[in-house]
Design an enzyme around this catalytic site. Sequence first.
Site, PDB file in Angstrom:
ATOM      1  N   GLU A 161      -3.079  -3.697   8.130  1.00 13.13           N
ATOM      2  CA  GLU A 161      -1.711  -3.791   7.591  1.00 13.13           C
ATOM      3  C   GLU A 161      -0.664  -3.692   8.696  1.00 13.13           C
ATOM      4  O   GLU A 161       0.166  -2.769   8.709  1.00 13.13           O
ATOM      5  CB  GLU A 161      -1.483  -2.707   6.538  1.00 13.13           C
ATOM      6  N   CYS A 169      10.261  -1.649  16.023  1.00 17.62           N
ATOM      7  CA  CYS A 169      10.392  -0.603  17.032  1.00 17.62           C
ATOM      8  C   CYS A 169      11.608  -0.950  17.893  1.00 17.62           C
ATOM      9  O   CYS A 169      11.879  -2.129  18.121  1.00 17.62           O
ATOM     10  CB  CYS A 169       9.117  -0.559  17.875  1.00 17.62           C
ATOM     11  N   CYS A 174      10.592  -2.614  23.932  1.00 20.12           N
ATOM     12  CA  CYS A 174      10.936  -3.674  22.977  1.00 20.12           C
ATOM     13  C   CYS A 174      12.226  -4.377  23.397  1.00 20.12           C
ATOM     14  O   CYS A 174      12.379  -5.586  23.183  1.00 20.12           O
ATOM     15  CB  CYS A 174      11.049  -3.122  21.562  1.00 20.12           C
ATOM     16  N   GLU A 317      -8.080  -4.853  -0.510  1.00 20.85           N
ATOM     17  CA  GLU A 317      -7.989  -3.473  -0.997  1.00 20.85           C
ATOM     18  C   GLU A 317      -7.303  -3.442  -2.348  1.00 20.85           C
ATOM     19  O   GLU A 317      -6.319  -4.156  -2.577  1.00 20.85           O
ATOM     20  CB  GLU A 317      -7.129  -2.610  -0.052  1.00 20.85           C
ATOM     21  N   TRP A 325       0.014   7.904  -2.980  1.00 21.39           N
ATOM     22  CA  TRP A 325       1.256   7.872  -2.206  1.00 21.39           C
ATOM     23  C   TRP A 325       2.512   7.608  -3.018  1.00 21.39           C
ATOM     24  O   TRP A 325       3.579   7.437  -2.458  1.00 21.39           O
ATOM     25  CB  TRP A 325       1.134   6.871  -1.045  1.00 21.39           C
ATOM     26  N   PHE A 367      -6.559  12.638  -2.484  1.00 18.28           N
ATOM     27  CA  PHE A 367      -6.442  12.377  -3.924  1.00 18.28           C
ATOM     28  C   PHE A 367      -6.414  10.885  -4.243  1.00 18.28           C
ATOM     29  O   PHE A 367      -6.034  10.484  -5.341  1.00 18.28           O
ATOM     30  CB  PHE A 367      -5.220  13.099  -4.502  1.00 18.28           C
ATOM     31  N   HIS A 368      -6.784  10.069  -3.259  1.00 16.08           N
ATOM     32  CA  HIS A 368      -6.872   8.621  -3.519  1.00 16.08           C
ATOM     33  C   HIS A 368      -8.219   8.315  -4.152  1.00 16.08           C
ATOM     34  O   HIS A 368      -9.231   8.894  -3.783  1.00 16.08           O
ATOM     35  CB  HIS A 368      -6.726   7.871  -2.190  1.00 16.08           C
TER      36      HIS A 368
HETATM   37  C1  GAL Z   1      -3.467   0.832   2.344  1.00 20.01           C
HETATM   38  C2  GAL Z   1      -4.158   1.085   3.662  1.00 20.01           C
HETATM   39  C3  GAL Z   1      -5.405   1.928   3.478  1.00 20.01           C
HETATM   40  C4  GAL Z   1      -5.122   3.106   2.600  1.00 20.01           C
HETATM   41  C5  GAL Z   1      -4.561   2.622   1.304  1.00 20.01           C
HETATM   42  C6  GAL Z   1      -4.269   3.705   0.317  1.00 20.01           C
HETATM   43  O1  GAL Z   1      -2.148   0.470   2.529  1.00 20.01           O
HETATM   44  O2  GAL Z   1      -4.515  -0.127   4.274  1.00 20.01           O
HETATM   45  O3  GAL Z   1      -5.859   2.342   4.739  1.00 20.01           O
HETATM   46  O4  GAL Z   1      -4.228   3.952   3.246  1.00 20.01           O
HETATM   47  O5  GAL Z   1      -3.366   1.935   1.530  1.00 20.01           O
HETATM   48  O6  GAL Z   1      -3.757   3.180  -0.886  1.00 20.01           O
END
Ligand code: GAL
Length: 684
Positions: A161, A169, A174, A317, A325, A367-368
């Site tokens: 990502e 930055c 930069c 993902e 988060w 907690f993910h």
């Molecule tokens: C993504 C990231 C992963 C993990 C995930 C959690 O943005 O690539 O490494 O942090 O979020 O949701």
Amino acid sequence: MPAQHAATPASLMIPRLPHLAYGGDYNPDQWPEEVWAEDARLMREAGVNLVTLGVFSWARLEPRPGGFDFAWMDRLLDLLHASGVMVDLATPTAAPPAWLARAHPESLPVTREGVRLGLGSREAFCPNSAAYREAAASVTRALAERYASHPALALWHVSNEYACHVPECYCETCALAFQGWLRRRYATLDALNEAWSTAFWSQHYSEWEEITPPRAAPAQLNPTQQLDYARCMSDSYLACFELEKALLRAESPDIPITTNFMNFYKPLDYWAWAAREDVISNDAYPDPAVAEVEITAAMAHDLMRGLARGEPWLLMEQTPSQVNWRPVNALKRPGQMRLWCYQALARGANGTLFFQWRASRAGSEKFHGGFVPHVGTERSRVWDEMRSLGAELATLDEIMAARTRAEVAILLDWESWWALELDSHPSSEIALMDRVQAFYAPLWRRNITVDFVPASATPDDLARYRVVLVPNLYLTRAATAQALSRYVERGGRLVMGYFSGIVNERDHIWMGGYPAPFRALLGLRVEEFAPIASGATIPLRAADGSSFTCDQWADVMDLEGAEPLATYAGEWYAGRTAVTRHTFMDGIAYYVGTRPDTAYLERLLRQVCDEAGVKPEIEAPAGLEVTRRMVGERSYLFALNHGPAAASLRLARPGRDLLTGERRTTTLDLAPLGVAIIAEDVAR
Ligand code: GAL
């Protein structure tokens, strides 16, 4: 037995994996080695065939500069190979180790306000730092040399990502990189001064070294400086990707390379990036608590298919259950994870991976969700759902060769996005994604599939579509204006939204009456912009007398050949035209000079599609999403019920449901969150 149509190797996204990809991020370095064997066993049980390994393992792989420890990774790759699990091997460069920052504090990124960011998290690097790039190249080279010919290797995953946490930055390195980038772009300071219009506010530059990034400043910054910095930063991160890609390619020419995207991510020009990737991959975390989030999710999938030029892409993902988060991390309901997987497949993905394999027991992501939750696999709903999805996907290889097709395209351009959302505009409330979604949603609701195309699309590229939508193209290059005009001239239908065709690539106004590059095409001239106060609406009257509303923006325009479709029914410009239709050679160009309410935009887009002969995939009740994937004479109808109630669909053609094996002749009943994939009978 139904005939199985194996995907041909040429059509495979990942040549070494002739199946829909299924698996996830695997972070075994967070666990004692005893757990690995159980992981391998459970992966087999869950039908996992691909794992992303080593994304954040830099400090473990290289605990001291140049001192590599590959023994554990060797054991893992061998174990996975023995278990029949292929590997998407990551370069670990999204998480530089502490030794790099200690030896090279200048490799840490700096914010606009001049704050140097610290360690203890991830992505603590400046994309232009020579020390970072050297260290990243070194670990990448070592990985490539060691594993290029490992039989488990199927895909390279470069970093992670890019620009997620540090979109820009502003450090001294930069600043130097920016100066170099500007020299390459403009060659002379005269050209730069002209492009940046530095006669304004005494901003003239006499030496390249005087130029700085758009750091925190007393008042509004030069817009072209800001725009060029956005370009420079996207290019800087892309250079990091290219550096690693070249090293991987040199060692393993046949292994495809990807880096994971983040949907509609403003800081990186994904069109430029996509052109350099072998496999387009994306991370999708729709919030289950947001109503109709399936529409934005579908839109992101369609973007990925566009970036992949219609070829398959990979959902890299998503979470099996919940993320960690958001302020409140809603859980996917039973069945929702499966439904959302099929949504990606319906829109052209050839596989789905998850973050992550085993839920962490410590760290900020503890907690993910994971395939293997903290509670273990016994009596775990999540595990059961993951395992049964794996079994189901393993039966669906035949869809891999089929592609999702669309007759409508939305034009999306990153440069214009950057420029549109700069400060000091007539209204600061125009947001590109708001406009794109407003045009996309009515089509999604009618099951009309949409492709995304770049502003560099040629008239021939556009000619594949019956309708092209341009929700906003504030920054318009001359070549894009010509391509859109040629497209309409030759019989295309175009719908353009307000505040398009306003500036060129330097963010200078196109003079000659707004929107100068499109005036002939649209048959009108916008004389003035009348932004509407936040929260206020004004009445909008359609030509047949029906009433709607509009807000945010009102173009005050004169018609020069266009016919009015709707007029304002309030404000001092009541009676003036808000929406137009213009016959231009063999095609028709529509213009929407305000932000109409949903009902009006739906009606307009329906009219445009009807005129252009664009039909829904199938007439379906609300909340039912339908797409088709096609290859040769074969077609697969995907039906997804996002609604809270059971729904049924009248089939256009009979066929066999690939998920149940049952024949469906006239109707298809879907439970809430239900899915069907109908292999439609070939018409003889
Ligand atoms: C993504 C990231 C992963 C993990 C995930 C959690 O943005 O690539 O490494 O942090 O979020 O949701």
